[in-house]
Design a protein around this motif. Structure first.
Motif, PDB file in Angstrom:
ATOM      1  N   ARG A  44     -13.114  40.151  46.713  1.00 32.45           N
ATOM      2  CA  ARG A  44     -11.854  39.170  46.272  1.00 32.45           C
ATOM      3  C   ARG A  44     -12.398  37.994  46.237  1.00 32.45           C
ATOM      4  NH1 ARG A  44      -8.512  35.787  48.275  1.00 32.45           N
ATOM      5  NH2 ARG A  44      -9.719  35.306  49.914  1.00 32.45           N
ATOM      6  N   GLN A  45     -13.279  37.353  46.757  1.00 25.73           N
ATOM      7  CA  GLN A  45     -13.715  36.206  46.289  1.00 25.73           C
ATOM      8  C   GLN A  45     -14.518  36.070  45.070  1.00 25.73           C
ATOM      9  OE1 GLN A  45     -15.960  34.186  49.613  1.00 25.73           O
ATOM     10  NE2 GLN A  45     -14.198  34.180  50.960  1.00 25.73           N
ATOM     11  N   TYR A  46     -15.176  37.054  44.820  1.00 24.58           N
ATOM     12  CA  TYR A  46     -15.616  36.964  43.423  1.00 24.58           C
ATOM     13  C   TYR A  46     -14.969  37.016  42.178  1.00 24.58           C
ATOM     14  CZ  TYR A  46     -18.340  39.171  39.332  1.00 24.58           C
ATOM     15  OH  TYR A  46     -18.925  39.319  38.473  1.00 24.58           O
ATOM     16  N   ILE A  47     -13.644  37.786  42.437  1.00 24.09           N
ATOM     17  CA  ILE A  47     -12.729  37.772  41.327  1.00 24.09           C
ATOM     18  C   ILE A  47     -12.075  36.578  41.296  1.00 24.09           C
ATOM     19  CG2 ILE A  47     -10.634  38.929  40.847  1.00 24.09           C
ATOM     20  CD1 ILE A  47     -11.702  41.506  41.492  1.00 24.09           C
ATOM     21  N   VAL A  48     -11.736  35.988  42.258  1.00 25.82           N
ATOM     22  CA  VAL A  48     -11.195  34.566  42.226  1.00 25.82           C
ATOM     23  C   VAL A  48     -11.797  33.728  41.602  1.00 25.82           C
ATOM     24  CG1 VAL A  48     -10.391  32.616  43.940  1.00 25.82           C
ATOM     25  CG2 VAL A  48      -9.503  35.043  44.395  1.00 25.82           C
ATOM     26  N   ALA A  49     -13.253  33.588  42.040  1.00 25.04           N
ATOM     27  CA  ALA A  49     -14.179  32.776  41.318  1.00 25.04           C
ATOM     28  C   ALA A  49     -14.255  32.945  39.735  1.00 25.04           C
ATOM     29  CB  ALA A  49     -15.477  32.772  41.970  1.00 25.04           C
ATOM     30  N   GLN A  50     -14.365  34.202  39.611  1.00 22.31           N
ATOM     31  CA  GLN A  50     -14.208  34.463  38.213  1.00 22.31           C
ATOM     32  C   GLN A  50     -13.227  33.865  37.215  1.00 22.31           C
ATOM     33  OE1 GLN A  50     -16.502  36.965  36.036  1.00 22.31           O
ATOM     34  NE2 GLN A  50     -17.492  35.819  37.425  1.00 22.31           N
ATOM     35  N   PHE A  51     -11.938  34.112  38.009  1.00 22.52           N
ATOM     36  CA  PHE A  51     -10.873  33.514  37.131  1.00 22.52           C
ATOM     37  C   PHE A  51     -10.713  31.937  37.163  1.00 22.52           C
ATOM     38  CE2 PHE A  51      -9.757  38.023  37.256  1.00 22.52           C
ATOM     39  CZ  PHE A  51      -9.110  38.031  36.006  1.00 22.52           C
ATOM     40  N   THR A  52     -10.858  31.381  38.368  1.00 20.31           N
ATOM     41  CA  THR A  52     -10.765  29.888  38.716  1.00 20.31           C
ATOM     42  C   THR A  52     -11.777  29.258  37.865  1.00 20.31           C
ATOM     43  OG1 THR A  52     -11.833  30.004  40.814  1.00 20.31           O
ATOM     44  CG2 THR A  52      -9.635  30.023  40.734  1.00 20.31           C
ATOM     45  N   GLN A  53     -12.988  29.778  37.541  1.00 19.52           N
ATOM     46  CA  GLN A  53     -13.880  28.952  36.460  1.00 19.52           C
ATOM     47  C   GLN A  53     -13.267  28.703  35.254  1.00 19.52           C
ATOM     48  OE1 GLN A  53     -16.950  31.050  34.527  1.00 19.52           O
ATOM     49  NE2 GLN A  53     -16.129  33.095  34.867  1.00 19.52           N
ATOM     50  N   PHE A  54     -12.210  29.161  34.974  1.00 22.70           N
ATOM     51  CA  PHE A  54     -11.599  28.535  33.515  1.00 22.70           C
ATOM     52  C   PHE A  54     -10.064  27.738  34.241  1.00 22.70           C
ATOM     53  CE2 PHE A  54     -12.841  32.738  32.683  1.00 22.70           C
ATOM     54  CZ  PHE A  54     -13.768  32.242  31.799  1.00 22.70           C
ATOM     55  N   GLY A  55     -10.532  27.055  35.157  1.00 22.10           N
ATOM     56  CA  GLY A  55      -9.569  25.940  35.544  1.00 22.10           C
ATOM     57  C   GLY A  55      -8.364  26.596  36.656  1.00 22.10           C
ATOM     58  N   LYS A  65     -21.166  29.450  29.752  1.00 24.00           N
ATOM     59  CA  LYS A  65     -20.160  29.927  30.390  1.00 24.00           C
ATOM     60  C   LYS A  65     -20.215  31.416  31.173  1.00 24.00           C
ATOM     61  CE  LYS A  65     -16.107  28.496  32.163  1.00 24.00           C
ATOM     62  NZ  LYS A  65     -15.834  26.989  32.923  1.00 24.00           N
ATOM     63  N   GLY A  66     -20.936  32.165  30.438  1.00 18.26           N
ATOM     64  CA  GLY A  66     -21.167  33.321  31.039  1.00 18.26           C
ATOM     65  C   GLY A  66     -19.819  34.457  30.663  1.00 18.26           C
ATOM     66  N   GLN A  67     -19.840  35.605  31.336  1.00 16.62           N
ATOM     67  CA  GLN A  67     -19.073  36.713  30.840  1.00 16.62           C
ATOM     68  C   GLN A  67     -17.710  36.610  31.841  1.00 16.62           C
ATOM     69  OE1 GLN A  67     -20.933  40.263  30.867  1.00 16.62           O
ATOM     70  NE2 GLN A  67     -22.056  39.733  28.751  1.00 16.62           N
ATOM     71  N   LEU A  68     -16.552  37.170  31.231  1.00 18.94           N
ATOM     72  CA  LEU A  68     -15.651  37.263  32.010  1.00 18.94           C
ATOM     73  C   LEU A  68     -14.891  38.789  31.659  1.00 18.94           C
ATOM     74  CD1 LEU A  68     -13.079  36.548  33.768  1.00 18.94           C
ATOM     75  CD2 LEU A  68     -11.875  35.821  31.876  1.00 18.94           C
ATOM     76  N   ASP A 110     -19.844  33.261  25.781  1.00 13.78           N
ATOM     77  CA  ASP A 110     -20.803  32.368  24.977  1.00 13.78           C
ATOM     78  C   ASP A 110     -21.264  32.864  23.592  1.00 13.78           C
ATOM     79  OD1 ASP A 110     -21.030  30.922  27.354  1.00 13.78           O
ATOM     80  OD2 ASP A 110     -22.831  31.941  28.019  1.00 13.78           O
ATOM     81  N   ASP A 111     -20.748  33.856  23.348  1.00 10.07           N
ATOM     82  CA  ASP A 111     -20.825  34.639  21.824  1.00 10.07           C
ATOM     83  C   ASP A 111     -19.384  34.681  21.228  1.00 10.07           C
ATOM     84  OD1 ASP A 111     -22.288  35.482  19.920  1.00 10.07           O
ATOM     85  OD2 ASP A 111     -22.505  37.726  20.840  1.00 10.07           O
ATOM     86  N   SER A 112     -18.910  33.463  21.112  1.00  8.02           N
ATOM     87  CA  SER A 112     -17.629  33.448  20.303  1.00  8.02           C
ATOM     88  C   SER A 112     -17.623  31.936  19.770  1.00  8.02           C
ATOM     89  CB  SER A 112     -16.617  33.459  21.331  1.00  8.02           C
ATOM     90  OG  SER A 112     -16.690  32.970  22.584  1.00  8.02           O
ATOM     91  N   ALA A 113     -16.312  31.837  18.950  1.00  7.59           N
ATOM     92  CA  ALA A 113     -16.276  30.662  18.052  1.00  7.59           C
ATOM     93  C   ALA A 113     -14.742  30.171  18.251  1.00  7.59           C
ATOM     94  CB  ALA A 113     -16.504  31.037  16.535  1.00  7.59           C
ATOM     95  N   TYR A 114     -14.512  28.963  18.238  1.00  4.51           N
ATOM     96  CA  TYR A 114     -13.151  28.318  18.493  1.00  4.51           C
ATOM     97  C   TYR A 114     -12.815  27.448  17.331  1.00  4.51           C
ATOM     98  CZ  TYR A 114     -14.676  29.498  23.222  1.00  4.51           C
ATOM     99  OH  TYR A 114     -15.337  30.454  24.204  1.00  4.51           O
ATOM    100  N   ILE A 115     -11.779  27.804  16.794  1.00  8.57           N
ATOM    101  CA  ILE A 115     -11.180  27.216  15.646  1.00  8.57           C
ATOM    102  C   ILE A 115      -9.801  26.849  15.779  1.00  8.57           C
ATOM    103  CG2 ILE A 115     -12.830  28.495  13.941  1.00  8.57           C
ATOM    104  CD1 ILE A 115     -10.403  30.334  13.314  1.00  8.57           C
ATOM    105  N   PRO A 116      -9.102  26.130  15.101  1.00 10.72           N
ATOM    106  CA  PRO A 116      -7.807  25.606  15.122  1.00 10.72           C
ATOM    107  C   PRO A 116      -6.789  26.788  15.065  1.00 10.72           C
ATOM    108  CG  PRO A 116      -8.970  24.052  13.570  1.00 10.72           C
ATOM    109  CD  PRO A 116      -9.820  25.343  13.959  1.00 10.72           C
TER     110      PRO A 116
END
Lengths: 251, 400
Positions: free
Chosen positions: B46-57, B192-195, B201-207
């Motif tokens: 449970r804590q692992y999953i919470v940590a996984q999600f809250t790493q995105f704020g 940032k790792g995987q979710l 980390d293997d992605s691009a961000y555009i408008p």
């Protein structure tokens, strides 16, 4: 001190009814030394158990030191045994996991005597039976005579008024038996009331008063004839023949 | 009668049967170990999953299009489904208590630089994504602020993508082609790792407007709203609903979910699984209890003469019963404590062997383990204790 009036003890074994004690009346005064003899099955052990408040009469009255035992609760009878009655058994009944001194401490443990006092009194009791050097030994490291002396120390350590011994020498050789009887008699000489159940006439002869039992009845009571306190009891041997008719009514 | 001294007597009795005592206690120990380890694994997960999600704020609220409804068919019965648009996102940004709003559209596209090409996930976001998702930029800048509805030619690369495309050379200021369009690489993210299998980390961000156009999407996939504080979440959610319903002409054709709700749901699901699995482990506690019951029953039988002696020495029925009950409880508690020790030792060994294993022992399960041992001891001791108490002292003395 002890007063039995018309005591019956009846067991139900399957469909039949066994009368271990039939209309026993008996008085034992403080400081007496009584031997109870009789063949096996004569009811002498049952008598001892009733006297020791381990068993309750089916009918009749048993008064110990002024209290009627039949009306006492388990707690009250237990308290009575704890304070006033010591037992010595044929098979010693020592706990094998405890040392000699540990076994002697046992009654005091459950009576709430503080640990230090317990140890002192247990060692003193062992010294009194001549076993001070063996205090740290376990029962399997002791001879039969030594075991019985530990058991006597255990029975005496609470300073009871009455000591009940059930075939105390039945499992011992002559020399050890003599030692044990001397110990018991020495305690009697210091004022303890002593009742010994035995089928050994030589042991019985050492007692001042001998009660002979057969088929749950008292055949003969030497002490009862000897003094006026037992006058009522003296009628018992004559009264005994009337018992069977009463038992017939009882059945 | 001092309880401590009675305990001493009981311990001596148990020690007299050392092997038998140890084996019966072991049954309880194994059960407690199993329960503790399984609850630890559940709590760790449970804590692992919470940590996984809250790493995105934290304090995130997600607005997604559509709503599960069981009546009507949109468009047929006159109901119109309104799309979730960039204008909606801009409107939500004005609400009080809102810290950041990220309109999200994404798809998969080829990213090319020079001779290299790599097919990755491309996220259409705005400049606030870095704040809301707690992304850090390693080199350069994140997307510049500006009107979200405008397309742009800036791109930010994930560190893995940047490495794969440019190798050792600096990617900043270089041109990349994403989905056949030309972009300027203005920044590289921190790792940032995987979710859940997505390699961020293997992605691009555009408008976002460029992404919608590129993937031919007329609607946002999600709007992420970051509330100023956890306390503000309920009021912000209410405001979001009101605003969007008003903008969508009175229809609630969207779904608002807060991250806390989502985590709660996850937590509940894992909690139920943990309880169920632990209950199965608890059955072994029952077996352990049976072991103690059996051993105590034999013990009463073997020590009948001892019971007779104790009764002759003036020990009451009740106390004899208590002695045997205490013996059973002592066995069970010894098993429970040994089980805890075993669980912690096993846990430490597992952590050493498998560092990634999520293990976290909740303090409540330690208390529960001990409590269950106590209950098992009392329950399995009652019957033997009663039997010992009810022994006729005369029969008991005769047994030898």
């Amino acid at each position: 001190m002890i007063q039995l009036e018309g005591v019956w003890r009846t067991y139900r074994v399957g469909d039949s009814v066994v009368h271990a004690l039939r209309h026993v009346s008996l008085a034992i005064r403080r400081g007496e030394h009584v031997a109870v003899i009789g063949p096996s099955g004569s009811g002498k052990s049952t008598l001892l158990h009733v006297l020791g408040c381990l068993d309750r009469p089916t009918a009749g009255r048993y008064t110990f030191a002024g209290r009627e035992v039949g009306t006492l609760s388990d707690e009250e009878r237990s308290a009575l045994r704890q304070k006033s009655i010591g037992f010595v058994f044929q098979f010693f009944h020592l706990l094998p996991r405890l040392t000699a001194v540990g076994n002697v401490e046992l009654p005091m443990l459950f009576a709430g005597v503080p640990a230090q006092e317990r140890r002192q009194r247990a060692l003193a009791a062992l010294a009194a039976v001549g076993l001070a050097p063996r205090a740290g030994h376990r029962p399997d490291q002791l001879s039969g005579g030594e075991c019985q002396r530990v058991a006597i120390a255990r029975a005496a350590v609470m300073s009871p008024e009455l000591l009940l011994a059930d075939e105390p020498t039945g499992n011992l050789d002559r020399a050890a038996a003599a030692e044990v009887m001397e110990l018991l008699e020495a305690m009697h000489a210091r004022g303890l009331t002593l009742v010994v159940v035995t089928h050994d006439p030589a042991i019985a002869k050492r007692a001042r008063r001998v009660i002979q039992m057969c088929d749950g009845e008292i055949l003969e009571d030497s002490g009862a004839l000897a003094d006026e306190g037992g006058r009522r009891g003296a009628e018992r041997p004559e009264g005994a023949p009337s018992a069977p008719s009463q038992s017939g009514v009882g059945e | 009668m001092a309880p401590l001294e009675i305990l001493g007597f009981v311990l001596a009795a148990l020690e007299g049967q050392r092997l038998r005592s140890a084996l019966s206690a072991l049954g309880v120990a194994i059960a407690v170990t199993a329960v503790i380890l399984l609850t630890s694994l559940g709590e760790g997960t449970r804590q692992y999953i919470v940590a996984q999600f809250t790493q995105f704020g934290t304090n995130l609220i997600a607005v997604s299009p559509g709503k599960v409804k069981t009546f009507g068919v949109p468009g047929v019965l006159g109901g119109t489904t309104h799309k979730l648009t960039i204008a909606d996102a801009v409107a939500l940004r004005q609400l009080p208590g809102v810290e950041a709003v990220v309109p999200v559209a994404f798809g998969q596209a080829a990213v090319e630089a020079g001779q290299r090409s790599r097919s990755v996930f491309v996220y259409g976001v705005n400049h606030e994504a870095a704040t809301a998702w707690r992304f850090r930029v390693a080199q350069g800048d994140f997307l510049p602020p500006g009107e979200a509805s405008r397309q742009g030619a800036s791109a930010v690369l994930g560190p893995k993508l940047a490495r794969e495309l440019f190798g050792a050379t600096a990617p900043l200021g270089r041109r990349v082609r994403i989905g056949g369009r030309s972009f300027l690489a203005i920044g590289v993210m921190e790792a940032k790792g995987q979710l859940l299998g997505f390699d961020l980390d293997d992605s691009a961000y555009i408008p976002v407007a460029s992404a919608m156009d590129m993937f031919n999407q007329s609607e946002l996939m999600e709007i992420d709203v970051m509330a100023r504080s956890a306390e503000a979440i309920p009021s912000v959610m209410r405001a979001i609903r009101q605003t969007l319903v008003a903008r969508h002409r009175g229809e609630e054709d969207f779904t608002v979910t807060s991250q806390t709700e989502m985590l709660d749901t996850f937590g509940r699901v894992i909690g139920i699984i943990t309880v169920a699995v632990s209950a199965i482990a608890g059955i072994s506690l029952l077996v352990g209890g049976m072991g103690i019951l059996t051993v105590m029953w034999i013990s009463v039988h073997q020590r009948t003469a001892e019971v007779g002696l104790l009764r002759a020495l003036g020990v009451t029925r009740a106390t004899v019963g208590r002695l045997f009950l205490l013996e059973a409880v002592t066995l069970a508690m010894a098993g429970g404590v040994a089980g805890l020790a075993l669980a912690f030792a096993t846990g430490a060994a597992l952590r050493a062997a498998l560092p990634g294993l999520p293990l976290h022992t909740p303090p409540g399960s330690v208390a529960a383990g001990l409590l269950m041992s106590l209950v098992v001891g009392v329950v399995s001791g009652l019957l033997p204790a009663r039997r010992a108490a009810e022994l006729d002292p005369i029969d008991a003395l005769r047994a030898e």
